[in-house]
Design a protein around this motif. Structure first.
Motif, PDB file in Angstrom:
ATOM      1  N   THR A  42       0.832  -1.200   0.000  1.00  0.00           N
ATOM      2  CA  THR A  42       0.000   0.000   0.000  1.00  0.00           C
ATOM      3  C   THR A  42       0.871   1.256   0.000  1.00  0.00           C
ATOM      4  O   THR A  42       0.469   2.282  -0.574  1.00  0.00           O
ATOM      5  CB  THR A  42      -0.946   0.013   1.216  1.00  0.00           C
ATOM      6  N   TYR A  57      -5.810   5.053   3.051  1.00  0.00           N
ATOM      7  CA  TYR A  57      -6.640   4.270   3.966  1.00  0.00           C
ATOM      8  C   TYR A  57      -7.976   4.945   4.266  1.00  0.00           C
ATOM      9  O   TYR A  57      -8.861   4.307   4.849  1.00  0.00           O
ATOM     10  CB  TYR A  57      -5.868   3.983   5.254  1.00  0.00           C
ATOM     11  N   PHE A  60      -9.628   2.877   1.195  1.00  0.00           N
ATOM     12  CA  PHE A  60      -9.485   1.425   1.098  1.00  0.00           C
ATOM     13  C   PHE A  60      -8.870   0.886   2.394  1.00  0.00           C
ATOM     14  O   PHE A  60      -7.949   1.497   2.943  1.00  0.00           O
ATOM     15  CB  PHE A  60      -8.600   1.043  -0.092  1.00  0.00           C
ATOM     16  N   THR A  61      -9.352  -0.271   2.837  1.00  0.00           N
ATOM     17  CA  THR A  61      -8.858  -0.842   4.083  1.00  0.00           C
ATOM     18  C   THR A  61      -7.502  -1.520   3.927  1.00  0.00           C
ATOM     19  O   THR A  61      -6.829  -1.782   4.917  1.00  0.00           O
ATOM     20  CB  THR A  61      -9.857  -1.869   4.629  1.00  0.00           C
ATOM     21  N   GLU A  64      -5.899  -5.839  -0.461  1.00  0.00           N
ATOM     22  CA  GLU A  64      -6.914  -6.703  -1.064  1.00  0.00           C
ATOM     23  C   GLU A  64      -8.172  -5.916  -1.425  1.00  0.00           C
ATOM     24  O   GLU A  64      -8.805  -6.190  -2.448  1.00  0.00           O
ATOM     25  CB  GLU A  64      -7.265  -7.870  -0.142  1.00  0.00           C
ATOM     26  N   ALA A  65      -8.533  -4.937  -0.611  1.00  0.00           N
ATOM     27  CA  ALA A  65      -9.692  -4.100  -0.951  1.00  0.00           C
ATOM     28  C   ALA A  65      -9.431  -3.305  -2.227  1.00  0.00           C
ATOM     29  O   ALA A  65     -10.323  -3.149  -3.069  1.00  0.00           O
ATOM     30  CB  ALA A  65     -10.011  -3.155   0.204  1.00  0.00           C
ATOM     31  N   THR A  68      -9.686  -5.772  -5.092  1.00  0.00           N
ATOM     32  CA  THR A  68     -11.077  -6.124  -5.393  1.00  0.00           C
ATOM     33  C   THR A  68     -11.754  -5.021  -6.195  1.00  0.00           C
ATOM     34  O   THR A  68     -12.458  -5.295  -7.177  1.00  0.00           O
ATOM     35  CB  THR A  68     -11.845  -6.381  -4.084  1.00  0.00           C
ATOM     36  N   ALA A  69     -11.550  -3.759  -5.791  1.00  0.00           N
ATOM     37  CA  ALA A  69     -12.130  -2.642  -6.540  1.00  0.00           C
ATOM     38  C   ALA A  69     -11.549  -2.564  -7.942  1.00  0.00           C
ATOM     39  O   ALA A  69     -12.271  -2.297  -8.920  1.00  0.00           O
ATOM     40  CB  ALA A  69     -11.886  -1.333  -5.791  1.00  0.00           C
TER      41      ALA A  69
END
Length: 207
Positions: A42, A57, A60-61, A64-65, A68-69
């Motif tokens: 990140t 942050y 997105f967390t 992986e978030a 996914t997006a």
């Protein structure tokens, strides 16, 4: 600034937030393409996007978030590429070279424009969420290729049609990284070679 009754400041904040999310996803695609999913961090994505990790942050967390997006974006764009490639095509009315041009060019163009796509979807250890996002589009692609094989080779038995469609997709997927990883001047000739390979495989089955 106080909000007026139209809510314009709220809309401006929403637009800035959407722009920042798109900026982060663009950066993630570049980092995934360059470093691979596993090695990407990140912090690297934030640096590529020109934002602080804390700003990342906010949207997105974690990695992986973001993935996914990005997968959702790639999936939507790939559906559009497949529509350009397959919709309205009468496979039996085109010559084999015409058919290959029509089908292959939009999908190769998508892969060239989105180098991060393979970094996510070609992973053997793809997370369940990404696999689930990819499954419908993979099934749709297989169905479309199977339909073309059926149109071009109506006398083939169903098991052979299925086998032929799977081989075509696997050969295409194996050769696309060669095209996308080549210098720009080589991509056209390599795409032509890809069409030749698929055409030579198909020709005896469809004559």
């Amino acid at each position: 600034m106080a909000e007026d009754v139209t809510g314009r400041p709220v809309r401006r904040r929403q637009a800035r937030g959407e722009q920042r999310m798109a900026q982060i996803l663009d950066a993630a695609a570049a980092v995934f393409a360059r470093s691979g999913y596993e090695a990407a961090t990140t912090n690297a994505i934030a640096a590529e996007a020109g934002v602080s990790p804390g700003s990342l942050y906010q949207f997105f967390t974690g990695k992986e978030a973001i993935a996914t997006a990005l997968a959702e974006r790639f999936t939507a764009q790939m559906r559009e590429a497949h529509a350009r490639a397959f919709e309205g095509v009468d496979a039996s009315a085109l010559t084999l070279p015409e058919l290959l041009d029509r089908v292959i060019d939009p999908i190769v163009a998508f892969n060239i424009a989105n180098p991060g796509f393979k970094a996510l979807f070609a992973r053997p250890d793809m997370p369940a969420g990404l696999a689930e996002a990819a499954r419908p589009i993979q099934e749709a692609l297989f169905g479309r290729v199977l339909g073309i094989v059926a149109d071009r080779a109506p006398d083939l038995a169903e098991p052979e049609r299925t086998r032929t469609a799977r081989v075509l997709i696997q050969v295409f997927q194996a050769m696309v990284p060669l095209v996308t990883g080549a210098p720009e001047a080589e991509r056209g000739p390599l795409t032509t070679e890809l069409k030749h390979v698929l055409g030579r495989y198909l020709a005896p089955l469809t004559s």
